[in-house]
Every structure is written in structure tokens, then in C-alpha cells.
Scaffold this motif. Structure first.
Motif, PDB file in Angstrom:
ATOM      1  N   SER A 253       0.873  -0.689  -0.303  1.00  0.00           N
ATOM      2  CA  SER A 253       0.457   0.293   0.047  1.00  0.00           C
ATOM      3  C   SER A 253       0.548   0.795  -0.061  1.00  0.00           C
ATOM      4  O   SER A 253       1.718   1.214   0.492  1.00  0.00           O
ATOM      5  N   GLU A 254       0.775   2.152  -0.592  1.00  0.00           N
ATOM      6  CA  GLU A 254       1.242   3.262  -0.854  1.00  0.00           C
ATOM      7  C   GLU A 254       0.935   4.214   0.722  1.00  0.00           C
ATOM      8  O   GLU A 254       2.279   4.693   1.203  1.00  0.00           O
ATOM      9  N   ASN A 255       0.379   3.527   1.329  1.00  0.00           N
ATOM     10  CA  ASN A 255       0.339   4.749   3.071  1.00  0.00           C
ATOM     11  C   ASN A 255       0.974   3.436   3.764  1.00  0.00           C
ATOM     12  O   ASN A 255       0.876   4.312   5.402  1.00  0.00           O
ATOM     13  N   CYS A 256       1.339   1.970   3.583  1.00  0.00           N
ATOM     14  CA  CYS A 256       2.394   1.390   5.011  1.00  0.00           C
ATOM     15  C   CYS A 256       3.027   0.802   3.094  1.00  0.00           C
ATOM     16  O   CYS A 256       2.273  -0.304   3.629  1.00  0.00           O
ATOM     17  N   ASP A 257       4.095   0.820   3.475  1.00  0.00           N
ATOM     18  CA  ASP A 257       5.461   0.145   2.601  1.00  0.00           C
ATOM     19  C   ASP A 257       6.497   0.086   3.166  1.00  0.00           C
ATOM     20  O   ASP A 257       7.980  -0.104   2.788  1.00  0.00           O
ATOM     21  N   PRO A 258       6.554  -0.603   4.178  1.00  0.00           N
ATOM     22  CA  PRO A 258       7.909  -0.903   5.483  1.00  0.00           C
ATOM     23  C   PRO A 258       8.790  -1.680   4.143  1.00  0.00           C
ATOM     24  O   PRO A 258      10.260  -1.026   4.234  1.00  0.00           O
ATOM     25  N   PHE A 259       8.176  -2.055   3.144  1.00  0.00           N
ATOM     26  CA  PHE A 259       8.978  -3.150   2.012  1.00  0.00           C
ATOM     27  C   PHE A 259       9.832  -2.048   1.202  1.00  0.00           C
ATOM     28  O   PHE A 259      10.998  -2.415   0.934  1.00  0.00           O
ATOM     29  N   ILE A 260       8.684  -1.311   0.458  1.00  0.00           N
ATOM     30  CA  ILE A 260       9.626  -0.608  -0.914  1.00  0.00           C
ATOM     31  C   ILE A 260      10.787   0.310  -0.216  1.00  0.00           C
ATOM     32  O   ILE A 260      11.634   0.328  -0.730  1.00  0.00           O
ATOM     33  N   LYS A 261      10.428   0.491   0.817  1.00  0.00           N
ATOM     34  CA  LYS A 261      11.127   1.860   2.081  1.00  0.00           C
ATOM     35  C   LYS A 261      12.862   1.130   2.091  1.00  0.00           C
ATOM     36  O   LYS A 261      13.787   1.514   1.553  1.00  0.00           O
ATOM     37  N   ALA A 262      12.829  -0.612   2.180  1.00  0.00           N
ATOM     38  CA  ALA A 262      13.814  -1.024   2.801  1.00  0.00           C
ATOM     39  C   ALA A 262      14.347  -0.468   1.565  1.00  0.00           C
ATOM     40  O   ALA A 262      15.746  -1.442   1.687  1.00  0.00           O
ATOM     41  N   VAL A 263      13.263  -1.640   0.329  1.00  0.00           N
ATOM     42  CA  VAL A 263      14.531  -2.196  -0.615  1.00  0.00           C
ATOM     43  C   VAL A 263      15.026  -0.854  -0.432  1.00  0.00           C
ATOM     44  O   VAL A 263      16.333  -0.519  -1.534  1.00  0.00           O
ATOM     45  N   ALA A 307       4.178   0.495  -5.255  1.00  0.00           N
ATOM     46  CA  ALA A 307       2.913   0.799  -4.136  1.00  0.00           C
ATOM     47  C   ALA A 307       2.260   1.299  -4.837  1.00  0.00           C
ATOM     48  O   ALA A 307       2.130   1.163  -5.979  1.00  0.00           O
ATOM     49  N   ALA A 308       0.889   0.457  -4.643  1.00  0.00           N
ATOM     50  CA  ALA A 308      -0.579   0.638  -5.181  1.00  0.00           C
ATOM     51  C   ALA A 308      -0.893   2.380  -5.134  1.00  0.00           C
ATOM     52  O   ALA A 308      -1.482   2.510  -3.666  1.00  0.00           O
ATOM     53  N   PRO A 309      -0.800   3.004  -6.342  1.00  0.00           N
ATOM     54  CA  PRO A 309      -1.796   4.349  -5.854  1.00  0.00           C
ATOM     55  C   PRO A 309      -3.006   4.449  -5.605  1.00  0.00           C
ATOM     56  O   PRO A 309      -4.058   3.821  -6.080  1.00  0.00           O
ATOM     57  N   GLU A 310      -3.144   4.776  -4.116  1.00  0.00           N
ATOM     58  CA  GLU A 310      -4.596   4.994  -3.585  1.00  0.00           C
ATOM     59  C   GLU A 310      -5.662   5.513  -4.101  1.00  0.00           C
ATOM     60  O   GLU A 310      -6.754   4.919  -3.935  1.00  0.00           O
ATOM     61  N   ASN A 311      -5.215   6.756  -5.279  1.00  0.00           N
ATOM     62  CA  ASN A 311      -6.636   7.548  -5.714  1.00  0.00           C
ATOM     63  C   ASN A 311      -6.860   6.633  -6.830  1.00  0.00           C
ATOM     64  O   ASN A 311      -7.722   7.179  -7.796  1.00  0.00           O
TER      65      ASN A 311
END
Ligand SMILES: Cc1ncc(COP(=O)(O)O)c(C=O)c1O
Ligand SMILES: [Zn+2]
Length: 364
Positions: A253-263, A307-311
Motif C-alpha cells: 500500500s502507498e500508505n503502508c510500505d515498509p518493504f518498498i522503503k527498505a529496498v 506501491a498501489a496508488p491509493e487514489n
């Protein structure tokens, strides 16, 4: 059969009631199935247990527990996209794959009461399989969980605790009960038997298509489908059934992305994030407990994250529904991420996208 600790290597029998090792490490299952071969699939069993030649089942309990989970069709959505219809399940989500195997294990080792925390779907599954086999069940869900999911859990005679705050708070409340009251933690993230069930997602795709598509999209919250997918693909590779790992794209989720930030930072641990509200409630996991394991796989197999775009989740949901596919928002988020992936990388053919949860489960 044994568990070994992912941190200190301690080995214990799988009959243990301990949710994790004393050192805090999560259990891994010491089990390697025989080589995958379609001739070993039981063509007379119409559930995930047709793959039991590759499963760590103890005894025959699965026979009374199965609700006919799995064997979900793969449909062609358009020239580039295949959808695996995993909401065609007894409790309307892919979690039934894991819960059926986990509860068969609980039954086999004589557990008669369990607790579990969930954003809803895993709780639905665990409650249903416990009901089928007469195990007492208590589920913790975060506030804001769809009332339909809560009604379903209650209908299976499970007790429901609605915990204020985030999905992570909810997990903490349930784990406190495990620690103080010694309850059996039938949890989809902690218990390794769950992944033995989610592996069947890939076994089925291979049996249905006789091949594995080039691009495998998979949602990533705690990673129960992600880990099952990677493990099963490793098994197919080691069995020389496929000759290379497909390209895997994991969706957060764009609003909860601990893996994207880690990578992005090249880190081995999930980043610390402050989740904000998202329609993709099923993948809103700020503190994924198997984070290091997931990142190891990510680097090993060059798994991409998006990330899935929330909007655009609603728009994606409507686009699927307009073609007859009515999924829940978390599942639409995977399709929204696929569309974004194509915008960033160009037309991407031969993609497999899981339709993990049914639309009627959402409140929105
Ligand atoms: C519909 C749906 N999709 C995807 C997921 C993500 O699964 P995981 O947290 O195991 O990665 C969930 C988890 O609850 C879910 O309910
Ligand atoms: Zn340990």
C-alpha cells in the motif's frame, strides 16, 4: 517433524504449543517435499489436498477439515492479464489455503482452543476451519474491519475482539493473550504450516496452465501469499519443472510500505513506517514479522516492489467489476498497481494477478 528457530537455530518438535522460540525468533518448518511431479497429484481429491504428496500432513485429519478450498480457476482478463480467482473459496479469500493446513495441524497435535489476529480474512478462514472440526476460536480484529467480515467470523461461533488502533495494535493485543494465558496462536504469519497451504497457489497454476506465467503479481502485507509463492516456485525450479524463476512484482500500500522503503535503502530489515489510512486494509502491515525472510527472497530473486496508488484503487475496482470481477479493495489495489507498473514500464504481457478477496466482504 521439527521446527527450527530462524534466529538461534534451536530445534523443537512441531507438537510444541510455543508460538515462537524463547529467543524471540519465529519457527521455520524443517520439511522439504519430494520432487514436484504432476503424476503425484491426487486427481480424485477436489481441494488443495490433491497436492498432499508435497505437504507435511500428519495423519488423516485433513479429510474432516477440508471445505473444498483451492482449485480456483485461472481466467483470461485481457490479452496481457490472467486472473487467478482465489476469492472462489469457502470463506471468499485465499487465506483458506493456509488455514486448512494450519488447522489440520492443530487438530493433529490435539489443540482444542486457538486465538488469532487478522485484518479479517485470515480470521474468517481460521474461524471456519475451527468450526468445521470443533476447535474453540477467538479472533482479534482492528477497529474499522468490515462489519461483514466480523459477522462471518461470529457466524462460525468464534469470539471476536475489536481492538482500537491499527492492525499492528491488534496483533499486539492478541500476542499479549498468547503470552499471559498460554493460548495456542493459530496465526497465519507465525505458524509455518500456513505457508505450506499458500504454496498450493503456484502448484495449481502449474497444473492448470502447464507452465508458469512470466510476471507474477502478488500483494505483500505480512507476505503469507508471497512466501508461499516463492517457496513453491523454488520447489518447481529444484524439481526441474520450470527452468527459471518468473519475474515477481510485490504490491504494497502507498500508505503502508515498509518493504518498498527498505529496498530503496538497500536494507535487510523492513523500514519503520507510520501507516496512514488505506482502502487496502488487507496489506496495511507496518511491522511484518517475517520481514527479514521476505527481504532475503526479494534480493535473491530480484523481486520488484511497487506501491498501489491509493487514489486509483476505486477506479481499478470498477474496471474489474465492469468486466464481471467483483473483488475487495485490497485486491483491486493489486490491479491498480499492475496498471501503474505498465505506465512506468510499458505494456507488460503474460501477467498473473491474484483475485484474493471477494467484493461483498468490503463495507465501502
Ligand atoms: C484480500 C487480501 N489480499 C492480500 C492480503 C495480504 O496477505 P499478507 O498480509 O499475508 O501479505 C490479505 C491479508 O489479509 C487479504 O485479506
Ligand atoms: Zn531461537
Amino acid at each position: 517433524m521439527k521446527y527450527s528457530c530462524s534466529k538461534c537455530g534451536e530445534s523443537v518438535d512441531v507438537t510444541t504449543r510455543k508460538a515462537k522460540c524463547d529467543c524471540g525468533g519465529l519457527w521455520k518448518l524443517d520439511y522439504k517435499p519430494q520432487k514436484f511431479d504432476l503424476s503425484l497429484v491426487d486427481q480424485d481429491t477436489w481441494s488443495i489436498f490433491r497436492y498432499r504428496a508435497f505437504m507435511p500432513l500428519e495423519g488423516e485429519q485433513w479429510r474432516e477439515i477440508s471445505l473444498g478450498e483451492g482449485m480456483t480457476p485461472v481466467i483470461r482478463f485481457n490479452e496481457d492479464v490472467l486472473l487467478k480467482m482465489d476469492y472462489f473459496m469457502p470463506t471468499l479469500s485465499f487465506k483458506d489455503r493456509g488455514a486448512a493446513v494450519l488447522i489440520a495441524h492443530c487438530k493433529a497435535i490435539g489443540v482444542n482452543s486457538v486465538v488469532q489476529d487478522s485484518s479479517g480474512n485470515a480470521g474468517n478462514s481460521v474461524a471456519a476451519y475451527c468450526a468445521k472440526t470443533g476447535i474453540e476460536c477467538e479472533i482479534f480484529v482492528p477497529e474499522g474491519t468490515s462489519s461483514k467480515k466480523i459477522d462471518m467470523i461470529k457466524s462460525h461461533n468464534a469470539r471476536v475482539n475489536i481492538v482500537p488502533g491499527t492492525r499492528d495494535n491488534c496483533a499486539d493485543a492478541c500476542r499479549a493473550k498468547v503470552d499471559t494465558e498460554g493460548k495456542y496462536y493459530a496465526n497465519h504469519v507465525y505458524n509455518p504450516f500456513f505457508y505450506e497451504g499458500t504454496k498450493t497457489y503456484i502448484y495449481e497454476v502449474y497444473e492448470q496452465l502447464h507452465r508458469i506465467p512470466a510476471n507474477i503479481f502478488v500483494p505483500l502485507g505480512n507476505g503469507t501469499l508471497f512466501i508461499g509463492v516463492v517457496k513453491a516456485l523454488e520447489e518447481l525450479l529444484e524439481s526441474a519443472v520450470i527452468d527459471k524463476m518468473p519475474h515477481i512484482v510485490a504490491v504494497q500500500s502507498e500508505n503502508c510500505d515498509p518493504f518498498i522503503k527498505a529496498v530503496l535503502a538497500g536494507e535487510k530489515h523492513p523500514a519503520s513506517v507510520t501507516p496512514t489510512s488505506t482502502m487496502a486494509e488487507g496489506i496495511a502491515i507496518g511491522v511484518p514479522m517475517r520481514g527479514e525472510e521476505i527481504l532475503e527472497y526479494t534480493y535473491k530473486y530480484n523481486i520488484e516492489m511497487i506501491a498501489a496508488p491509493e487514489n486509483r484503487i476505486m477506479e481499478a475496482r470498477m474496471a474489474l467489476a465492469a468486466k464481471g470481477v467483483y473483488c475487495e479493495h485490497t485486491t483491486a489495489a493489486t490491479y491498480a498497481a499492475y496498471l501503474k507498473y505498465c505506465e512506468l514500464n510499458g505494456k507488460t504481457s503474460d501477467c498473473l494477478i491474484p483475485m484474493c478477496g471477494a467484493g461483498l466482504k468490503s463495507d465501502h
